[in-house]
Design a protein around this motif. Structure first.
Motif, short mmCIF file in Angstrom:
data_model
loop_
_atom_site.label_atom_id
_atom_site.label_comp_id
_atom_site.label_asym_id
_atom_site.label_seq_id
_atom_site.Cartn_x
_atom_site.Cartn_y
_atom_site.Cartn_z
N VAL A 24 0.84 -1.20 0.00
CA VAL A 24 0.00 0.00 0.00
C VAL A 24 0.88 1.25 0.00
CG1 VAL A 24 -1.66 1.34 1.37
CG2 VAL A 24 -2.03 -1.10 0.99
N ALA A 25 1.98 1.22 0.75
CA ALA A 25 2.90 2.36 0.75
C ALA A 25 3.51 2.57 -0.63
CB ALA A 25 4.00 2.15 1.79
N LEU A 26 3.88 1.49 -1.29
CA LEU A 26 4.41 1.57 -2.65
C LEU A 26 3.38 2.19 -3.60
CD1 LEU A 26 6.78 0.62 -4.60
CD2 LEU A 26 5.35 -1.39 -5.01
N ALA A 30 3.47 5.89 -5.38
CA ALA A 30 3.37 6.03 -6.83
C ALA A 30 2.23 6.94 -7.23
CB ALA A 30 3.19 4.65 -7.47
N ARG A 31 1.15 6.88 -6.52
CA ARG A 31 -0.05 7.63 -6.90
C ARG A 31 -0.07 9.04 -6.32
NH1 ARG A 31 -5.44 4.51 -7.87
NH2 ARG A 31 -5.99 5.83 -9.60
N HIS A 32 0.41 9.20 -5.07
CA HIS A 32 0.25 10.49 -4.38
C HIS A 32 1.56 11.17 -3.99
CE1 HIS A 32 -3.98 9.53 -4.02
NE2 HIS A 32 -3.67 8.38 -3.46
N GLY A 33 2.67 10.43 -4.03
CA GLY A 33 3.94 11.00 -3.60
C GLY A 33 4.24 10.70 -2.15
N LEU A 34 5.48 10.99 -1.76
CA LEU A 34 5.94 10.65 -0.42
C LEU A 34 5.24 11.47 0.67
CD1 LEU A 34 7.85 9.05 1.39
CD2 LEU A 34 9.58 10.82 0.99
N ARG A 35 5.13 12.76 0.47
CA ARG A 35 4.53 13.61 1.51
C ARG A 35 3.12 13.16 1.87
NH1 ARG A 35 5.10 19.89 1.19
NH2 ARG A 35 7.10 19.28 2.02
N THR A 37 1.93 10.24 1.55
CA THR A 37 1.97 8.87 2.09
C THR A 37 2.49 8.83 3.52
OG1 THR A 37 2.30 8.10 -0.18
CG2 THR A 37 2.77 6.52 1.54
N LEU A 38 3.05 9.93 4.01
CA LEU A 38 3.59 9.94 5.37
C LEU A 38 2.54 9.61 6.42
CD1 LEU A 38 6.12 12.91 5.31
CD2 LEU A 38 6.62 10.47 5.58
N ALA A 39 1.29 9.98 6.20
CA ALA A 39 0.24 9.63 7.17
C ALA A 39 0.09 8.12 7.28
CB ALA A 39 -1.09 10.28 6.77
N HIS A 40 0.08 7.44 6.14
CA HIS A 40 -0.02 5.98 6.13
C HIS A 40 1.19 5.36 6.84
CE1 HIS A 40 -0.46 1.84 4.72
NE2 HIS A 40 0.78 1.92 4.25
N ILE A 41 2.38 5.86 6.53
CA ILE A 41 3.61 5.34 7.12
C ILE A 41 3.58 5.50 8.64
CG2 ILE A 41 6.12 5.67 7.28
CD1 ILE A 41 5.95 6.68 4.30
N THR A 42 3.23 6.69 9.09
CA THR A 42 3.18 6.97 10.53
C THR A 42 2.12 6.13 11.22
OG1 THR A 42 3.96 9.21 10.09
CG2 THR A 42 2.97 8.81 12.25
N ALA A 97 -8.58 13.99 -11.08
CA ALA A 97 -8.02 15.33 -11.30
C ALA A 97 -7.58 15.96 -9.98
CB ALA A 97 -9.07 16.22 -11.96
N HIS A 98 -6.49 16.66 -10.02
CA HIS A 98 -5.97 17.41 -8.87
C HIS A 98 -5.74 16.53 -7.65
CE1 HIS A 98 -6.83 20.86 -11.33
NE2 HIS A 98 -8.10 20.55 -11.36
N GLY A 99 -5.40 15.27 -7.85
CA GLY A 99 -5.06 14.40 -6.72
C GLY A 99 -6.20 14.14 -5.77
N THR A 100 -7.44 14.07 -6.26
CA THR A 100 -8.57 13.90 -5.37
C THR A 100 -8.87 12.44 -5.05
OG1 THR A 100 -10.08 13.93 -7.25
CG2 THR A 100 -9.69 16.03 -6.10
N SER A 101 -8.10 11.51 -5.59
CA SER A 101 -8.33 10.12 -5.24
C SER A 101 -7.98 9.93 -3.77
CB SER A 101 -7.50 9.19 -6.13
OG SER A 101 -6.14 9.42 -5.94
N PRO A 102 -8.67 9.02 -3.11
CA PRO A 102 -8.44 8.86 -1.66
C PRO A 102 -7.00 8.46 -1.35
CG PRO A 102 -9.99 7.20 -2.49
CD PRO A 102 -9.64 8.10 -3.63
N ARG A 103 -6.45 9.10 -0.35
CA ARG A 103 -5.08 8.81 0.08
C ARG A 103 -5.17 7.96 1.35
NH1 ARG A 103 -2.35 14.79 -0.44
NH2 ARG A 103 -2.88 15.03 -2.64
N PRO A 104 -4.21 7.08 1.55
CA PRO A 104 -4.18 6.35 2.81
C PRO A 104 -4.03 7.33 3.97
CG PRO A 104 -2.72 5.32 1.22
CD PRO A 104 -3.18 6.63 0.62
N THR A 105 -4.68 7.03 5.07
CA THR A 105 -4.70 7.93 6.21
C THR A 105 -3.91 7.35 7.39
OG1 THR A 105 -6.70 6.92 7.10
CG2 THR A 105 -7.00 8.76 5.56
N LEU A 106 -3.71 8.17 8.39
CA LEU A 106 -3.04 7.76 9.61
C LEU A 106 -3.82 6.61 10.27
CD1 LEU A 106 -0.68 9.00 11.59
CD2 LEU A 106 -2.66 9.65 12.93
N LEU A 107 -5.10 6.81 10.45
CA LEU A 107 -5.94 5.78 11.08
C LEU A 107 -6.03 4.53 10.21
CD1 LEU A 107 -7.67 5.06 13.48
CD2 LEU A 107 -9.61 6.13 12.35
N GLY A 108 -6.12 4.73 8.90
CA GLY A 108 -6.16 3.58 7.99
C GLY A 108 -4.89 2.76 8.05
#
Length: 195
Positions: A24-26, A30-35, A37-42, A97-108
């Protein structure tokens, strides 16, 4: 010092190897960038560390006494992985468009670790090997080492994903990437069933 190095080596091997959280982090990298994805990582790191500490402080004994509970956790995790794989396999590959796809979250990220059979197995094995007596000092040291190693390991997968971004500018590339990720998640699920 040898014990701390052994703990770090165990944490590295179990954290850096492919698994659902890393995949999921990978994908998020790829889809949203590192910044983004930091919520998912944390969240994934904190969720795993909490699980590790709880197992070290006594949950280990509960799971040993009720092995059916461990089996249930494993099956729930496998079903969750298969659900994620299905979602990836059926995705149309169109980037929002404009990165509106759902990003992994801290809680997720945290919840994903609690549904991840690999996390449960690593926690049980690690605490069984290094802190089976439940000594709070040993559990704390192991959890701190694991937190750092886990965070860096998951971040490595997200960084690798950011390097894939340039290849995912068209829907066909995203579909292919998602299907490869779906196959890898399915293989993770299958591997967890036979352990």
């Amino acid at each position: 010092m040898t014990l701390l190095l052994s703990m770090a080596a165990f944490a590295l091997v179990s954290s850096i190897t492919p698994g659902p959280v890393n995949l999921v982090a990978l994908g998020s990298g790829a889809r949203h960038g590192l910044r983004a994805t930091l919520a998912h990582i944390t969240g994934a790191t904190a969720g795993f560390t909490l699980l590790l500490v709880l197992i070290g402080m006594g949950l280990y004994e509960v799971l040993i006494r009720w092995p059916l509970l461990t089996t249930g956790i494993r099956l729930a995790g496998v079903l969750y992985l298969l659900y994620l794989a299905w979602r990836l396999a059926t995705d149309n590959g169109r980037l929002q468009a404009h990165g509106t796809s759902p990003r992994p979250t801290l809680l997720g990220g945290a919840a994903m670790q609690w549904l991840n059979p690999k996390a449960w197995l690593a926690s049980l094995a690690g605490m069984g090997a290094f802190a089976a007596d439940g000594d709070s000092g040993t559990v704390s040291r192991f959890a701190l080492i694991y937190f750092v190693v886990c965070f860096v390991s998951i971040a490595c997968w997200a960084v690798a994903g950011t390097y894939l971004q340039r290849h995912l500018d068209k829907a066909a590339g995203v579909r292919l990437f998602n299907r490869v990720m779906a196959v890898l998640l399915t293989l993770c699920a299958a591997g967890l069933l036979v352990e």
